[in-house]
Design an enzyme around this catalytic site. Structure first.
Site, short mmCIF file in Angstrom:
data_model
loop_
_atom_site.label_atom_id
_atom_site.label_comp_id
_atom_site.label_asym_id
_atom_site.label_seq_id
_atom_site.Cartn_x
_atom_site.Cartn_y
_atom_site.Cartn_z
N ASP A 141 10.51 15.49 7.64
CA ASP A 141 10.03 15.02 6.34
C ASP A 141 8.52 15.22 6.22
O ASP A 141 7.77 14.31 5.86
CB ASP A 141 10.38 13.54 6.14
CG ASP A 141 10.36 13.13 4.67
OD1 ASP A 141 10.42 14.01 3.80
OD2 ASP A 141 10.27 11.91 4.40
N ILE A 145 0.82 -1.21 0.00
CA ILE A 145 0.00 0.00 0.00
C ILE A 145 0.86 1.26 0.00
O ILE A 145 0.33 2.37 -0.03
CB ILE A 145 -0.95 0.02 1.21
CG1 ILE A 145 -0.18 -0.11 2.52
CG2 ILE A 145 -2.00 -1.05 1.10
CD1 ILE A 145 -1.06 0.00 3.76
N GLY A 146 2.17 1.09 -0.01
CA GLY A 146 3.04 2.26 -0.04
C GLY A 146 4.50 1.85 -0.12
O GLY A 146 4.89 0.78 0.35
N GLU A 147 5.31 2.68 -0.76
CA GLU A 147 6.74 2.42 -0.87
C GLU A 147 7.49 3.73 -0.68
O GLU A 147 7.02 4.79 -1.06
CB GLU A 147 7.10 1.84 -2.24
CG GLU A 147 6.50 0.47 -2.51
CD GLU A 147 6.97 -0.11 -3.83
OE1 GLU A 147 8.20 -0.18 -4.03
OE2 GLU A 147 6.12 -0.50 -4.66
N ILE A 152 8.95 -0.74 2.53
CA ILE A 152 7.72 -1.05 1.82
C ILE A 152 6.63 -1.26 2.87
O ILE A 152 6.85 -1.94 3.87
CB ILE A 152 7.87 -2.31 0.95
CG1 ILE A 152 9.01 -2.11 -0.05
CG2 ILE A 152 6.57 -2.64 0.24
CD1 ILE A 152 9.32 -3.35 -0.87
N VAL A 153 5.45 -0.67 2.64
CA VAL A 153 4.35 -0.78 3.59
C VAL A 153 3.31 -1.75 3.04
O VAL A 153 2.87 -1.61 1.89
CB VAL A 153 3.71 0.59 3.86
CG1 VAL A 153 2.61 0.46 4.90
CG2 VAL A 153 4.78 1.58 4.33
N GLY A 163 11.79 5.41 0.33
CA GLY A 163 13.22 5.18 0.19
C GLY A 163 13.77 4.17 1.17
O GLY A 163 14.83 3.60 0.94
N LYS A 195 5.30 -1.79 8.04
CA LYS A 195 6.41 -1.20 7.30
C LYS A 195 7.63 -2.10 7.42
O LYS A 195 8.20 -2.27 8.50
CB LYS A 195 6.73 0.19 7.85
CG LYS A 195 7.86 0.90 7.11
CD LYS A 195 8.10 2.27 7.71
CE LYS A 195 9.22 3.01 7.00
NZ LYS A 195 9.48 4.33 7.61
#
Length: 450
Positions: free
Chosen positions: A279, A159-161, A166-167, A163, A181
Site C-alpha cells: 500500500d 490526525i488521520g483516518e 483512526i490515528v 479504512g 492508531k
C-alpha cells in the site's frame, strides 16, 4: 566357661547362611550398614519438609530472574492494604492499568489487561502475574494510558483516518508526542491488521521506516503506538491547501523519493522473510521537520520467504497505485511495490493524483498523461505548477526515466528498489542508460528526453 562361650559364638558367626552362602557375620554387617543409611535418608527428608518457607524464599529470586529473562509472566510481590481491596474485576483491571506494582490487594493472573481467574486464598503478600509483552518487544500501553494521552480519544486529536483505523495525536506523561492508531472495531480484519503490522514492522529499525513503539491489547481494543512525525504526510503537502507555492522544494522532493526508496529497499532486501508493503502511496509517507520521509502503515503488508517468488492473495491496496498484474491475477511480490513507487514519483513531480476524474479525458490517468508528455518532448510540462524553483534538466529527466521504468507493464523489466536508488543517485544515468529501449513505452519516453 568363657572360652567355651567365645568359641561357640565364633562358630555361630562363622557358619554359612542360605544368603548366597555368606557367613553370618557378613550378613549382619550389611544389615546394620543398610539400616544406618536408611536412617540418614529419613532425617534428611524430614529436614527438607520441615523448612518450606526458607526454601520458597531462597528460590523466589531465582524464579523472578528466570521469568524476566524468558519474558514470560514476570512475578511481582505486592504488599497488601486490606482496606483498599478491589471489589470486582473492573476495579482490579483499573488498578493494574494504572500501576501493576501498586500497593493494593491485586488478585489473579492478568493477560493483556484481562483478568483470567482469582485466588482469594492468598493473604498478606499477593503474587500477581502480569504479561508485560507476549510479543517480546516494545512497550505494553494500557487503555487508560492511551485514553489520558488523547483526552479520551477526543475528535480534536484526530490526525488521520483510513479504512482500518483512526490515528490520534497523543501526549504521554513524559511529554513525548506519539501517534496512536486505534483499529476499528471490525474484529476479524482489525485483528489481522494488528498482527500483520506487529509481525512485519515491530522489530524493524530503519531511518526511513516509521518506528512502532508499542501496542495496547485490552478486550476488543487493538491499538498501535508510533513515533510522531511533525510534518504530517506527503499527501497533505502535495494536494492540500499550501498557498500559491509549495514549501516542499524540488530538492526536498528528491530527498523524499530517495528516502522512501531506501525504506522499501530495506523491506525487500534487508529482511528475511522480506516484507511487501502492498500500500505504497503518498498518505503513507510521513515527514519530519527536515522533510525526511518514513514509510508507514504496514497493515496490508505481506511476508514473503526467500524460497517464494510471489504469493497469491486477495487484491488489496489503493486505486491508482495497484500494479496491473496484481490487480488482474492477485499474484503479489516486491515488484508490485516498485510499480506503486513509480506512481508515487510521478505524483511527487507533478503534484497530481494518480487518477483524477475532474481532468480532461487524456489527463485522467497520471501514467498515460505523463508518458505522453515525455514522448512529446515536454518533460517540463509535467512539473507541479506550485514548485517555486525549477529543477535542472538532468535531474528532471533522471527522475522521470526512473518513474517510467518502475511502472513498466512487464514486472520482470522493472528495476529492484536497490537499483532504483542507484539510478536516482548517479548523475549520468539518463544519458548513459536512457538510450536503451525497454519496450515501446520506455523507448518513446527515452526519445522524448534526449
Amino acid at each position: 566357661m568363657s572360652d567355651n562361650t567365645e568359641g561357640f559364638l565364633s562358630d555361630q558367626l562363622s557358619r554359612s547362611t542360605p544368603i548366597f552362602g555368606l557367613r553370618l557375620w557378613i550378613v549382619l554387617g550389611i544389615s546394620v550398614g543398610t539400616a544406618f543409611v536408611l536412617v540418614l535418608f529419613l532425617i534428611a527428608l524430614w529436614l527438607m519438609i520441615s523448612k518450606p518457607n526458607k526454601s520458597t524464599c531462597s528460590t523466589s529470586k531465582d524464579n523472578k530472574s528466570t521469568s524476566q529473562i524468558s519474558s514470560t509472566y514476570p512475578m511481582h510481590e505486592i504488599r497488601i492494604d486490606k482496606s483498599k481491596e478491589p471489589k470486582n474485576h473492573k476495579e482490579v483491571k483499573s488498578h493494574i492499568a494504572s500501576n501493576p506494582l501498586l500497593e493494593l490487594e491485586l488478585v489473579g493472573k492478568v493477560e493483556n489487561g484481562a483478568l483470567l481467574k482469582e485466588d482469594s486464598s492468598l493473604v498478606g503478600v499477593r503474587k500477581v502475574q502480569v504479561e508485560v509483552s507476549h510479543l517480546g518487544w516494545g512497550h505494553w500501553y494500557t487503555l487508560k494510558e492511551l485514553e489520558e494521552a488523547t483526552k479520551g480519544f477526543d475528535d480534536d486529536r484526530v490526525i488521520g483516518e483510513g479504512g482500518y483505523g483512526i490515528v490520534y495525536l497523543g501526549h504521554l506523561k513524559n511529554n513525548t508526542k506519539v501517534a496512536i492508531k486505534n483499529l476499528l472495531n471490525n474484529r476479524g480484519q482489525a485483528e489481522r491488521e494488528f498482527k500483520v503490522e506487529v509481525e512485519a514492522i515491530g522489530r524493524v529499525r530503519h531511518k526511513n521506516l516509521v518506528r512502532l513503539l508499542g501496542y495496547c491489547v485490552e478486550g476488543d481494543h487493538r491499538m498501535l503506538v508510533y513515533e510522531y512525525m511533525d510534518n504530517g504526510n506527503l499527501e497533505q503537502w502535495l494536494h492540500g491547501e499550501v498557498g500559491p507555492y509549495s514549501p516542499v522544494t524540488w530538492e526536498a522532493r528528491m530527498n523524499i523519493i530517495i528516502g522512501t526508496a531506501k525504506g522499501l529497499t530495506y523491506l525487500h532486501e534487508g529482511l528475511e522473510p522480506k516484507v511487501v508493503h502492498r500500500d505504497v502511496k503518498s498518505s503513507n509517507i510521513l515527514l519530519d521537520k527536515q522533510w525526511t520521509s518514513k514509510v508507514s502503515d504496514f497493515g496490508l503488508a505481506k511476508l514473503l520467504g526467500s524460497e517464494r517468488s510471489y504469493v497469491t492473495t486477495r487484491v488489496m491496496g489503493t486505486f491508482g497505485y495497484v500494479a496491473p498484474e496484481y490487480a488482474s491475477t492477485g499474484m503479489l511480490n516486491e515488484q508490485s511495490d516498485v510499480y506503486s513507487f513509480g506512481i508515487l514519483i510521478m505524483e511527487i513531480i507533478s503534484g497530481r493524483n494518480p487518477v483524477d476524474f475532474t481532468r480532461p479525458p487524456g489527463e485522467v490517468n497520471l501514467v498515460d498523461w505523463l508518458k505522453t508528455m515525455v514522448s512529446n518532448r515536454n518533460a517540463e510540462g509535467v512539473l507541479d505548477p506550485k514548485l517555486r524553483d525549477k529543477p535542472s534538466a538532468r535531474s528532471l529527466k533522471r527522475s522521470l526515466l526512473v518513474a517510467i521504468k518502475c511502472v513498466d507493464p512487464d514486472p520482470q523489466k522493472r528495476p529492484k528498489m536497490g537499483q532504483v536508488i542507484h539510478m536516482l543517485e548517479i548523475d549520468d544515468f539518463p544519458f548513459r542508460e536512457g538510450r536503451q529501449a525497454e519496450g515501446n513505452n520506455s523507448k518513446h519516453a527515452n526519445d522524448g528526453m534526449k
